[in-house]
Write a protein that holds these residues in place. Structure first.
Motif, PDB file in Angstrom:
ATOM      1  N   SER A 104       1.168  -1.169  -0.155  1.00 10.95           N
ATOM      2  CA  SER A 104      -0.188   0.233   0.257  1.00 10.95           C
ATOM      3  C   SER A 104       0.559   0.981  -0.178  1.00 10.95           C
ATOM      4  O   SER A 104       0.566   2.197  -0.428  1.00 10.95           O
ATOM      5  N   SER A 105       1.676   1.216   0.406  1.00  7.22           N
ATOM      6  CA  SER A 105       3.123   2.376   0.795  1.00  7.22           C
ATOM      7  C   SER A 105       4.145   1.272   0.399  1.00  7.22           C
ATOM      8  O   SER A 105       5.029   0.411   0.569  1.00  7.22           O
ATOM      9  N   SER A 106       5.036   2.305  -1.031  1.00  6.28           N
ATOM     10  CA  SER A 106       7.000   1.443  -0.657  1.00  6.28           C
ATOM     11  C   SER A 106       7.038   3.168  -0.776  1.00  6.28           C
ATOM     12  O   SER A 106       6.991   3.997  -1.612  1.00  6.28           O
ATOM     13  N   LEU A 107       8.808   3.019  -0.287  1.00  6.76           N
ATOM     14  CA  LEU A 107       9.487   3.630  -0.894  1.00  6.76           C
ATOM     15  C   LEU A 107      10.660   3.244  -1.361  1.00  6.76           C
ATOM     16  O   LEU A 107      11.188   1.881  -1.027  1.00  6.76           O
ATOM     17  N   TYR A 108      10.967   3.480  -2.170  1.00  8.68           N
ATOM     18  CA  TYR A 108      12.498   3.391  -3.023  1.00  8.68           C
ATOM     19  C   TYR A 108      13.540   4.102  -2.390  1.00  8.68           C
ATOM     20  O   TYR A 108      13.433   5.121  -3.198  1.00  8.68           O
ATOM     21  N   PHE A 109      15.125   2.693  -3.144  1.00  6.39           N
ATOM     22  CA  PHE A 109      16.050   3.672  -2.655  1.00  6.39           C
ATOM     23  C   PHE A 109      17.045   3.187  -3.728  1.00  6.39           C
ATOM     24  O   PHE A 109      17.027   2.208  -3.623  1.00  6.39           O
ATOM     25  N   TYR A 110      17.551   4.400  -3.870  1.00  2.02           N
ATOM     26  CA  TYR A 110      18.865   4.117  -5.342  1.00  2.02           C
ATOM     27  C   TYR A 110      20.187   4.485  -5.115  1.00  2.02           C
ATOM     28  O   TYR A 110      20.512   5.374  -4.631  1.00  2.02           O
ATOM     29  N   ALA A 111      21.423   3.673  -5.625  1.00  2.00           N
ATOM     30  CA  ALA A 111      22.471   3.816  -5.295  1.00  2.00           C
ATOM     31  C   ALA A 111      23.364   3.905  -6.054  1.00  2.00           C
ATOM     32  O   ALA A 111      23.560   2.437  -6.648  1.00  2.00           O
ATOM     33  N   ARG A 112      24.574   4.297  -7.048  1.00  2.00           N
ATOM     34  CA  ARG A 112      25.481   3.633  -7.741  1.00  2.00           C
ATOM     35  C   ARG A 112      26.058   4.819  -7.939  1.00  2.00           C
ATOM     36  O   ARG A 112      26.707   5.939  -6.885  1.00  2.00           O
ATOM     37  N   GLU A 113      26.454   5.853  -9.350  1.00  2.00           N
ATOM     38  CA  GLU A 113      26.725   7.511  -9.099  1.00  2.00           C
ATOM     39  C   GLU A 113      25.927   7.894  -8.766  1.00  2.00           C
ATOM     40  O   GLU A 113      26.867   9.294  -8.299  1.00  2.00           O
ATOM     41  N   MET A 114      24.919   8.436  -8.659  1.00  2.00           N
ATOM     42  CA  MET A 114      24.059   9.152  -7.841  1.00  2.00           C
ATOM     43  C   MET A 114      23.443   8.500  -7.048  1.00  2.00           C
ATOM     44  O   MET A 114      23.106   6.991  -6.800  1.00  2.00           O
ATOM     45  N   VAL A 115      22.174   9.159  -5.760  1.00  2.00           N
ATOM     46  CA  VAL A 115      21.230   8.850  -5.675  1.00  2.00           C
ATOM     47  C   VAL A 115      19.906   8.915  -5.477  1.00  2.00           C
ATOM     48  O   VAL A 115      20.157  10.024  -5.533  1.00  2.00           O
ATOM     49  N   GLY A 116      19.250   8.318  -4.822  1.00  2.82           N
ATOM     50  CA  GLY A 116      17.764   9.028  -5.064  1.00  2.82           C
ATOM     51  C   GLY A 116      16.807   8.066  -4.351  1.00  2.82           C
ATOM     52  O   GLY A 116      16.624   6.755  -4.456  1.00  2.82           O
ATOM     53  N   VAL A 117      15.773   8.509  -3.473  1.00  7.75           N
ATOM     54  CA  VAL A 117      14.471   8.063  -3.341  1.00  7.75           C
ATOM     55  C   VAL A 117      13.145   8.864  -3.821  1.00  7.75           C
ATOM     56  O   VAL A 117      13.145  10.161  -4.804  1.00  7.75           O
ATOM     57  N   ALA A 118      11.907   7.708  -4.092  1.00  4.25           N
ATOM     58  CA  ALA A 118      11.234   7.863  -4.693  1.00  4.25           C
ATOM     59  C   ALA A 118      10.306   7.447  -3.544  1.00  4.25           C
ATOM     60  O   ALA A 118      10.377   6.072  -3.103  1.00  4.25           O
TER      61      ALA A 118
END
Ligand SMILES: [Zn+2]
Length: 401
Positions: free
Chosen positions: A217-231
């Motif tokens: 019902s809700s989710s946080l996407y966390f990304y990391a490589r050369e840049m980092v980000g969340v959605a």
């Protein structure tokens, strides 16, 4: 064969736009995507549409090669004709995706179900933004020529930085691109419509459509490589904000790494692949310039292992902090900083568990796309447009009602 066409500006990025026919078609297509193969009666039950409406939409979507009959899944009683269900047609339409990274550019092609049919990686070309985009466009055109039997509906372009999807413009600080008309440039070279999206929102969309977060019902996407980000997504809908992505690049993470912003201990400067490689070179543990060199050195050199463990702990703390802030039901981790160093995943998760203050520590999962996450994300940005506006995307506005 290529029939992609520009979506009318009035329809672009407006959920539910395009009228009742469009939204009915999208509902039927969504049912087939998430629960197919389905009989027309099952689609009517799932969508709340009438049987005649479902039958009309199935006929239209079949004409457009989005659905096909699935006699292999037919069920029959003793009397009368067996019921032939319908499913996504994975054999005709394909979506291309291009992810431009600071170091590596990836492009690929998926079918409607989000299966990657092929992908390639090249070093991101050097030069001005226009030169880089032209060079990439040429590579992509060569790649797409290998799929003559596919109807390619366009190119999803996913990239970091700030994306103005409506005007097709791009601001990308690390690449030093400012006000770049990326969409128009790539359309000119490939001859295909281009859908521009931020790479982290695109990855989160791929997780919603084809990954595990679609059912949360809700989710946080966390990304990391050369840049980092969340959605962040709630009830299956990605939060987009006023045209720009949020940023965790300068989240203070308590490291002693200096950042270009003038402060010390910012997340991106600490965990980016290029930053880890640079620290390993300065420490004299590698001679090469690839993250894989550090991973390899870490097998025998404790100093290299320390550098990777320190990054894993920084990631774990950042994941804990963003999780505590957002309080999602699910956290999905993606990006090579996490997926290409599986030996350090336990360190990431232990540091997360030690730092999160909310109850429940088993809500963190890995992306199922692994190192294909960038290509998948870029393709999915375009597929989302197709799923939302199937009739206008394929020029079917004047087909039967
Ligand atoms: Zn900073």
């Amino acid at each position: 064969m290529r029939v992609g066409r520009q979506l009318p500006a009035s329809v672009r990025d407006v959920p539910g736009a395009g009228g009742v026919r469009e939204s009915n078609a999208a509902a039927v297509l969504a049912a087939a995507r998430t629960d197919g193969p389905l009989s027309r009666a099952e689609i009517a039950r799932l969508t709340g549409l009438s049987m005649p409406t479902v039958s009309r939409q199935v006929a239209t979507l079949t004409d457009l090669d989005l659905l096909r009959e699935a006699p292999e899944n037919a069920t029959g009683g003793g009397i009368g004709r067996p019921t032939v269900p319908v499913r996504l047609n994975d054999d005709v339409i394909a979506a291309c995706g291009v992810h431009i990274g600071i170091v590596t550019t990836t492009y690929g092609l998926t079918n409607l179900s989000g299966e990657l049919l092929g992908s390639e990686r090249i070093p991101t070309p050097k030069g001005s933004a226009a030169e880089v985009l032209r060079a990439i466009g040429d590579e992509v055109s060569t790649f797409l020529a290998e799929w003559p039997q596919r109807r390619i509906i366009g190119v999803g372009l996913a990239i970091g930085g700030q994306v103005d999807a409506e005007r097709g413009l791009l601001e990308h600080e690390p690449l030093d691109w400012h006000g770049v008309p990326a969409k128009a440039l790539l359309e000119e070279v490939t001859g295909l419509p281009v859908h521009l999206d931020g790479h982290v929102p695109a990855m989160a969309t791929a997780e919603l459509l084809f990954g595990v977060s679609g059912r949360a019902s809700s989710s946080l996407y966390f990304y990391a490589r050369e840049m980092v980000g969340v959605a962040i997504a709630v009830d299956g809908v990605l939060h987009r904000g006023p045209g720009q992505s949020g940023s965790i690049a300068h989240l203070p993470i308590g490291s002693d790494v200096e950042c270009d912003c003038g402060r010390t201990g910012c997340l991106e400067a600490t965990v980016a692949d290029r930053s880890v490689v640079e620290r390993a070179r300065r420490a004299g543990v590698i001679a090469g310039s690839e993250l894989s060199d550090v991973v390899e050195a870490a097998q025998t050199d404790p100093k290299a292992a320390d550098i990777l463990a320190e990054r894993a702990r920084a990631l774990g703390r950042a994941i804990a902090r963003t999780r505590d802030l957002v309080n999602p039901d699910l956290v999905v981790l993606g990006g090579q900083a996490i997926t290409e160093a599986p030996e350090y995943l336990d360190t990431v998760l232990d540091e997360f568990a030690a730092n999160t203050v909310l109850p429940g520590k088993d809500l963190v999962v890995m992306t199922q796309f692994g190192r294909n996450v960038q290509a998948m994300a870029a393709c999915t940005g375009l597929l989302t447009q197709l799923y939302d506006h199937p009739l206008s995307m394929l020029g079917a506005d004047s087909l039967r009602d």
